[in-house]
Enzyme design. Structure first.
Site, PDB file in Angstrom:
ATOM      1  N   ASP A  87      23.510 -11.620   6.527  1.00 47.26           N
ATOM      2  CA  ASP A  87      24.033 -12.432   5.421  1.00 47.26           C
ATOM      3  C   ASP A  87      25.557 -12.505   5.442  1.00 47.26           C
ATOM      4  O   ASP A  87      26.140 -13.550   5.128  1.00 47.26           O
ATOM      5  CB  ASP A  87      23.551 -11.855   4.082  1.00 47.26           C
ATOM      6  CG  ASP A  87      23.977 -12.712   2.896  1.00 47.26           C
ATOM      7  OD1 ASP A  87      23.837 -13.942   2.969  1.00 47.26           O
ATOM      8  OD2 ASP A  87      24.439 -12.148   1.891  1.00 47.26           O
ATOM      9  N   GLU A 142       9.950   3.867   3.951  1.00 45.90           N
ATOM     10  CA  GLU A 142      11.239   3.897   3.253  1.00 45.90           C
ATOM     11  C   GLU A 142      12.384   3.762   4.274  1.00 45.90           C
ATOM     12  O   GLU A 142      13.357   3.037   4.035  1.00 45.90           O
ATOM     13  CB  GLU A 142      11.384   5.196   2.450  1.00 45.90           C
ATOM     14  CG  GLU A 142      10.649   5.187   1.122  1.00 45.90           C
ATOM     15  CD  GLU A 142       9.122   5.321   1.238  1.00 45.90           C
ATOM     16  OE1 GLU A 142       8.614   5.577   2.360  1.00 45.90           O
ATOM     17  OE2 GLU A 142       8.439   5.158   0.207  1.00 45.90           O
ATOM     18  N   MET A 183       0.803  -1.214   0.000  1.00 47.52           N
ATOM     19  CA  MET A 183       0.000   0.000   0.000  1.00 47.52           C
ATOM     20  C   MET A 183       0.850   1.286   0.000  1.00 47.52           C
ATOM     21  O   MET A 183       0.313   2.375   0.198  1.00 47.52           O
ATOM     22  CB  MET A 183      -0.965  -0.006   1.200  1.00 47.52           C
ATOM     23  CG  MET A 183      -1.929  -1.192   1.198  1.00 47.52           C
ATOM     24  SD  MET A 183      -2.921  -1.291  -0.354  1.00 47.52           S
ATOM     25  CE  MET A 183      -3.396  -3.038  -0.313  1.00 47.52           C
ATOM     26  N   HIS A 231       3.006   4.324  -1.663  1.00 47.98           N
ATOM     27  CA  HIS A 231       3.030   5.080  -2.907  1.00 47.98           C
ATOM     28  C   HIS A 231       4.453   5.155  -3.458  1.00 47.98           C
ATOM     29  O   HIS A 231       5.382   5.391  -2.694  1.00 47.98           O
ATOM     30  CB  HIS A 231       2.561   6.517  -2.666  1.00 47.98           C
ATOM     31  CG  HIS A 231       1.176   6.615  -2.141  1.00 47.98           C
ATOM     32  ND1 HIS A 231       0.904   6.474  -0.799  1.00 47.98           N
ATOM     33  CD2 HIS A 231      -0.002   6.842  -2.755  1.00 47.98           C
ATOM     34  CE1 HIS A 231      -0.406   6.610  -0.622  1.00 47.98           C
ATOM     35  NE2 HIS A 231      -0.978   6.829  -1.782  1.00 47.98           N
TER      36      HIS A 231
END
Lengths: 160, 160, 160, 160, 160, 160
Positions: B125, B111, B74, B76
């Protein structure tokens, strides 16, 4: 325990491991994440008759797993044969479990970890209007199987 | 506190909020993540003369922030005007802080959260060969500014 | 009616239109798609207590709209301010309606068309085990508003 | 005909099928789409000495096929061994045929369907300045071969 | 000439520049690339009645420009208002020129450079069966305009 | 030397080669790029105590190699088993060498060429504030091995 970081060559430079010669065997990994939610947010979750935020999170996690090698620099692109994400309301929040599998020369721990993380981030996104202080806690590898380095299963006590 | 989940319309269906009419103002958000590492792994981190795993993590986080709307259903798509990720060795692990900014009609909390999460996953990792039991703990929003809903700053006590 | 194909310059070469000087106004477009399903498949749709194939299709359509410029060569990347997809069981199949909006110098017809198409393809994917002969019929633009070329509304008779 | 929707487990939850144990055999699928164009638009198509809108559509379809698993939530990422798209001017519009092939444990119907759809959407994008009422009609699977579920060939009468 | 590398902060750490406060003005950039081809390869280029390798290269370059921020770590995602790529057969090879434009707070030099490079790589890919020794020579910025740092135009003599 | 361009069928239409029946063998390719830098820019490169522009370039090249089939239209998506990029300061600039490997039915020349190009473009991006006239010179294939068409090694004299 190994002596070296992953993805480092003898010169100490980060690199992708060459898996050309590794056996193409079935590899599976399971990762978990936990999104801590207040009672008020948990109470709001089932108030949505049609759209289920946990379903949105599941799909987001599945889609993200496929793009792991775009996100994690030293991961190999591979043909995942299975991904699943479960998101369950439990006491204190939402528990997420992600499973990934492949038949390849490299493991899928990161695919499972990425799926669990993105599913947790999506739960955060769907609930953040209610409480910006929501925490994603505990993104961990639960288990892995297949591959030369042997099977792994997380010790239950560590997840406390 | 709001009364509704984010991204839900009156019919209770998950959707993207229409931000067409929202003011184009500067929005900034800061998120944090913490990767818990054992002393043995922490000791191994600086043994790499050339490649720095924390630099790999920083770039991975910056790159992931730009793709937030592809990962979180959801969210943008928007033109980020700034992303930064810091990864610092501290007692007990690696602390990650991610900042995102835009001039847009919608915020950039996700973000920043995505950048912090992917940076943490990349640290995982790079170190998982040493210890598969490594935990990503605490992916949280530290602060946000700009936008109609007002500024937010995480209370220090909650990060305990 | 215009005299020229879209995206062609005077030399007859396909190109992206330069929208630098166009007004940043609100543009909206609505597209529709129809997936024709047999009665047997329609009867199977509600038999899934938890997972709703129409919800999967909705999210796939929303996610695809954001990537329109990656899929359609002459489309401009833009910051969508809204996307929604509705998928409804009707007589003879599933009706899909997709809406896209932006505040930009170019329209969002293709974003709505891509969202409707990918939602329809996802319904196909979820039902193809029951009947490979399922047809996606009628991907059309229903309406558009905003922009210099004026508003458009499809004539009802054409959708026969 | 099967009894269940694709991608649903016993609990009725949408999921990706585990194809780890499936035989790696050659799978091929052919899909078709039809873009209905008025005589005026068809007459305009060949007026472009250099850029051919059908070539743009072909490339867009080929590129989209490679990204099927990013677009369709329950599709597996796989190494396509072949994709081709043909776009031909016929009476009443442009006929598109897309072929995909792989050597894998899962079929490529969706890859062919995505290629045909995106090629059709690109034809729409290149011609929409002439007529916004253009319709994409009939995105269908023409045939598939390989895999345990057997070969399939669409009955000609259904395409009417 | 500036005193510092791009994308480095005071602590000497690579980062994305914050362009939140920069004026939203029209920026344009032109880049060029040259693919050196032997006479034999050049002679083979026009032997293709339908498919034009230079058209494939043009579309690949346009599509790549849109994804510049995914490829180049410190580039900002932005809404390109124009991209074009020209590929021309000249003495000794194929000359590529790529133009990008936006209305934004940051320039589009890298978008033009990426478009030119990927178009050149595509010419290489289409001709490499004839001669693996083909060279891509000279990927350079031809000019830029807009933005605070002023206009730039490459000196002709440097392209020797 | 072959008689035909790559990726063209008998009708002269650009297409992807069908590699379904090709042997799955190890293929490796090495490509090189050279970024010509003035003495002033070269002198500035080591002035950054923490962030190393050549490390950013290395990671960008590795990440780009994985996305080759998204960038180059006729390339097959494949599971890379290895990618590495080296970036070294030499007289007159930065020399880049990229290696890619896979076990597949098609070669990885383009993956190596894309990695070298994007690493070079990233060096350009990190140094362009100092000198916009920087040139990327020489993106070339150094060698390839594996596959039916035999091994290839660039003649040293051509790189002059």
């Amino acid at each position: 325990m190994n002596e070296k970081l992953s993805h480092y060559d003898e010169a100490g430079q980060a690199h992708m491991v060459d898996v050309s010669a590794k056996a193409q065997t079935r590899r599976e990994a399971v990762a978990a994440a936990f999104v801590e939610l207040s009672d008020a947010v948990l109470a709001a979750l089932p108030q949505n008759p049609k759209g289920n935020p946990l379903e949105v999170a599941r799909f987001a996690g599945i889609q993200a797993a496929k793009r792991t090698s775009e996100l994690i620099p030293m991961c190999h692109p591979l043909a995942l044969s299975f991904v699943d994400v479960q998101a369950t309301v439990v006491a204190g929040g939402v528990a997420i479990e992600a499973t990934a599998a492949t038949v390849a020369g490299t493991g899928v721990e990161m695919e499972a970890m990425v799926a669990a993380s993105v599913a947790a981030l999506t739960v955060y996104d769907m609930t953040k209007a209610l409480d910006k202080g929501i925490r994603i806690r505990e993104v961990v590898l639960e288990s892995k199987s297949g591959g030369k380095s042997g099977d792994y299963r997380r010790e239950p006590s560590k997840t406390a």
